[in-house]
Design an enzyme around this catalytic site. Structure first.
Site, PDB file in Angstrom:
ATOM      1  N   GLU A 192      -1.748 -28.305  27.481  1.00  0.00           N
ATOM      2  CA  GLU A 192      -3.001 -28.831  26.922  1.00  0.00           C
ATOM      3  C   GLU A 192      -2.822 -30.185  26.226  1.00  0.00           C
ATOM      4  O   GLU A 192      -3.755 -30.766  25.709  1.00  0.00           O
ATOM      5  CB  GLU A 192      -3.580 -27.829  25.916  1.00  0.00           C
ATOM      6  CG  GLU A 192      -4.304 -26.683  26.582  1.00  0.00           C
ATOM      7  CD  GLU A 192      -5.519 -27.144  27.376  1.00  0.00           C
ATOM      8  OE1 GLU A 192      -5.775 -26.552  28.435  1.00  0.00           O
ATOM      9  OE2 GLU A 192      -6.176 -28.120  26.957  1.00  0.00           O
TER      10      GLU A 192
ATOM     11  N   THR B 146       1.547  -4.298   4.235  1.00  0.00           N
ATOM     12  CA  THR B 146       1.405  -4.539   5.681  1.00  0.00           C
ATOM     13  C   THR B 146       0.836  -5.922   5.989  1.00  0.00           C
ATOM     14  O   THR B 146       0.985  -6.403   7.106  1.00  0.00           O
ATOM     15  CB  THR B 146       0.491  -3.485   6.315  1.00  0.00           C
ATOM     16  OG1 THR B 146      -0.799  -3.553   5.700  1.00  0.00           O
ATOM     17  CG2 THR B 146       1.074  -2.095   6.174  1.00  0.00           C
ATOM     18  N   ASP B 147       0.182  -6.570   5.000  1.00  0.00           N
ATOM     19  CA  ASP B 147      -0.453  -7.861   5.298  1.00  0.00           C
ATOM     20  C   ASP B 147       0.530  -8.894   5.842  1.00  0.00           C
ATOM     21  O   ASP B 147       0.232  -9.604   6.782  1.00  0.00           O
ATOM     22  CB  ASP B 147      -1.139  -8.438   4.046  1.00  0.00           C
ATOM     23  CG  ASP B 147      -2.433  -7.707   3.729  1.00  0.00           C
ATOM     24  OD1 ASP B 147      -3.145  -8.167   2.815  1.00  0.00           O
ATOM     25  OD2 ASP B 147      -2.707  -6.686   4.372  1.00  0.00           O
TER      26      ASP B 147
ATOM     27  N   TYR C  65      -8.186   0.381  -3.261  1.00  0.00           N
ATOM     28  CA  TYR C  65      -7.151   0.980  -4.112  1.00  0.00           C
ATOM     29  C   TYR C  65      -6.301  -0.162  -4.689  1.00  0.00           C
ATOM     30  O   TYR C  65      -6.503  -1.335  -4.366  1.00  0.00           O
ATOM     31  CB  TYR C  65      -6.263   1.922  -3.273  1.00  0.00           C
ATOM     32  CG  TYR C  65      -5.717   1.244  -2.035  1.00  0.00           C
ATOM     33  CD1 TYR C  65      -6.386   1.356  -0.811  1.00  0.00           C
ATOM     34  CD2 TYR C  65      -4.589   0.435  -2.098  1.00  0.00           C
ATOM     35  CE1 TYR C  65      -5.919   0.693   0.317  1.00  0.00           C
ATOM     36  CE2 TYR C  65      -4.129  -0.236  -0.973  1.00  0.00           C
ATOM     37  CZ  TYR C  65      -4.803  -0.101   0.217  1.00  0.00           C
ATOM     38  OH  TYR C  65      -4.361  -0.773   1.331  1.00  0.00           O
TER      39      TYR C  65
ATOM     40  N   SER D 135       1.579  -7.673  -0.616  1.00  0.00           N
ATOM     41  CA  SER D 135       2.361  -8.598   0.222  1.00  0.00           C
ATOM     42  C   SER D 135       1.627  -9.873   0.605  1.00  0.00           C
ATOM     43  O   SER D 135       2.254 -10.819   1.091  1.00  0.00           O
ATOM     44  CB  SER D 135       2.847  -7.888   1.480  1.00  0.00           C
ATOM     45  OG  SER D 135       1.797  -7.756   2.422  1.00  0.00           O
TER      46      SER D 135
ATOM     47  N   THR E 153       0.813  -1.222   0.000  1.00  0.00           N
ATOM     48  CA  THR E 153       0.000   0.000   0.000  1.00  0.00           C
ATOM     49  C   THR E 153       0.835   1.256   0.000  1.00  0.00           C
ATOM     50  O   THR E 153       0.450   2.273  -0.574  1.00  0.00           O
ATOM     51  CB  THR E 153      -0.934  -0.015   1.222  1.00  0.00           C
ATOM     52  OG1 THR E 153      -1.861  -1.067   1.040  1.00  0.00           O
ATOM     53  CG2 THR E 153      -1.683   1.296   1.388  1.00  0.00           C
TER      54      THR E 153
ATOM     55  N   LYS F  88       0.175  -7.171  12.971  1.00  0.00           N
ATOM     56  CA  LYS F  88      -0.868  -6.303  12.425  1.00  0.00           C
ATOM     57  C   LYS F  88      -2.158  -6.675  13.156  1.00  0.00           C
ATOM     58  O   LYS F  88      -2.640  -7.792  13.044  1.00  0.00           O
ATOM     59  CB  LYS F  88      -0.995  -6.504  10.920  1.00  0.00           C
ATOM     60  CG  LYS F  88      -2.032  -5.577  10.261  1.00  0.00           C
ATOM     61  CD  LYS F  88      -2.025  -5.730   8.747  1.00  0.00           C
ATOM     62  CE  LYS F  88      -3.038  -4.804   8.081  1.00  0.00           C
ATOM     63  NZ  LYS F  88      -3.031  -4.935   6.594  1.00  0.00           N
TER      64      LYS F  88
HETATM   65  N1  DGL Z   1      -2.593  -5.800  -0.244  1.00  0.00           N
HETATM   66  C1  DGL Z   1      -2.071  -5.416   1.064  1.00  0.00           C
HETATM   67  C2  DGL Z   1      -0.545  -5.642   1.101  1.00  0.00           C
HETATM   68  O1  DGL Z   1       0.095  -5.411   0.065  1.00  0.00           O
HETATM   69  C3  DGL Z   1      -2.372  -3.989   1.349  1.00  0.00           C
HETATM   70  C4  DGL Z   1      -2.099  -3.655   2.753  1.00  0.00           C
HETATM   71  C5  DGL Z   1      -0.987  -2.649   2.935  1.00  0.00           C
HETATM   72  O2  DGL Z   1       0.082  -2.743   2.286  1.00  0.00           O
HETATM   73  O3  DGL Z   1      -1.191  -1.803   3.815  1.00  0.00           O
HETATM   74  O4  DGL Z   1      -0.029  -6.042   2.154  1.00  0.00           O
END
Ligand code: DGL
Length: 348
Positions: free
Chosen positions: A305, A111-112, A45, A78, A31, A184
């Site tokens: 467990e 961020t993923d 987006y 990602s 992103t 995250k």
């Molecule tokens: N498609 C997600 C990624 O590329 C978008 C999330 C982001 O980068 O904030 O990880």
């Protein structure tokens, strides 16, 4: 009147540059490199559309904190990151950090899976020089985009001598997080990255990093893992625990050749009665089994467990399932011995 000649200005610029750290920015997409239809587009987006030179150009202040260079290593969202991407990125980082003219590295990333790439690098980077991952929760075209300030903070962190030897870090939202314990925690808000119980490392404020915590676990220069000769990583998959769970997914992963399974159990890594026999059989047939938890916080305790000694399972300690998978993949490049692998989960 005091006149400065052009050559004096050049000499001053050269002297200024010589004082600044050399930071390589490796861009992978996400992103932070995304673009949307309008300034109010913060979802829906397209990620991974803006190149690294444009990211750098959008933050001219970078030249005041470091001598930056840009390299587009990938251009992907990602969620599509693969083991092959990780091996290529880890090798590139180690090659650059071995150069005396590179003082630190910033990796721009979606961020993923940012927390996963950060932890992988935390286990394979063979240097004490700073490595900082950075992303954005809003695309570059959005009102109040967080990418530029996150990138500025990441570069000044990577350029700071105080950041050396602290492991791979994540710089998001004016905060510094350690690769091992950050995750995250929100699908879309700018404060999504948190290190909950185990404590974030510090803040970046007024162009300066402030450290308060460092990890007690081994990382980077102290790692026993070496990817320089690897072209692939062992297949390790994650089975998610839930009420009414069945062993179909587990059996399918094992049949497809998984060398290890992370069981993301309910609670303290609990095993459903319907699934336990399948896990035990998989172990007996040579698949390494790690008990982790879907909960996200806390220790998965050995012999809590389940009787891990009897079942010959490993427990993930405080690593979440996606990070336990990374450590198990690297562990399996060195050993199949469950006791040795359990030691690694207590060390890293
Ligand atoms: N498609 C997600 C990624 O590329 C978008 C999330 C982001 O980068 O904030 O990880």
């Amino acid at each position: 009147m005091f006149i400065i000649t052009a050559s004096q200005v050049q000499a001053q610029d050269a002297a200024q540059k010589a004082k600044l750290a050399n930071v390589s920015i490796l861009a992978t997409g996400g992103t932070i490199a995304g673009s949307g239809a309008s300034s109010t587009t913060t979802i829906g987006y397209t990620a991974a559309t803006v190149g690294v030179q444009q990211l750098i150009k959008a933050v001219p202040e970078l030249s005041k904190v470091a001598n930056v260079s840009g390299e587009q290593v990938f251009q992907i969202a990602s969620e599509s990151m693969t083991n092959d991407h990780w091996l290529a990125l880890g090798k590139r980082v180690n090659t650059l950090l071995a150069q005396s003219n590179v003082d630190g590295i910033v990796i721009t990333h979606g961020t993923d899976t940012l927390e996963e790439t950060a932890y992988f690098l935390n286990l394979v980077v063979k240097s004490r020089k700073p490595v900082v991952l950075v992303g954005a929760m809003r695309p570059s075209t959005a009102m109040s985009a967080d990418g530029p300030i996150n990138l500025y903070n990441a570069v000044l962190l990577a350029a700071d001598p105080g950041a050396a030897g602290k492991g791979v870090m994540v710089a998001m939202g004016d905060q510094i997080h350690g690769a091992r314990d950050v995750s995250k925690t929100n699908t879309s808000t700018p404060d999504a990255f948190k290190t909950l119980d185990l404590g974030m490392m510090g803040y970046i404020q007024g162009g300066k990093p402030y450290f308060y915590h460092v990890s007690t676990r081994k990382h980077t220069a102290d790692t026993e893992f070496d990817i320089s000769g690897l072209n692939a990583l062992p297949q390790v998959d994650i089975v998610y625990g839930y009420a009414n769970m069945n062993p179909v997914a587990l059996d399918a992963f094992v049949a497809a050749g998984a060398k290890g399974i992370i069981h993301a159990g309910t609670g303290d890594g609990s095993l459903a009665a319907k699934v336990k026999p399948a896990l035990s059989n998989a172990r007996k047939n040579g698949t390494l089994i790690v008990r982790s938890s879907r909960v996200g916080q806390g220790i998965v305790a050995r012999n809590g467990e389940a009787n891990d000694d009897e079942l010959d399972f490993v427990v993930s300690d405080t690593l979440n399932p996606q990070k336990a998978r990374i450590l198990l993949m690297l562990a399996l490049t060195k050993t199949n011995n469950s006791k040795d692998i359990q030691r690694m989960f207590y060390n890293y």
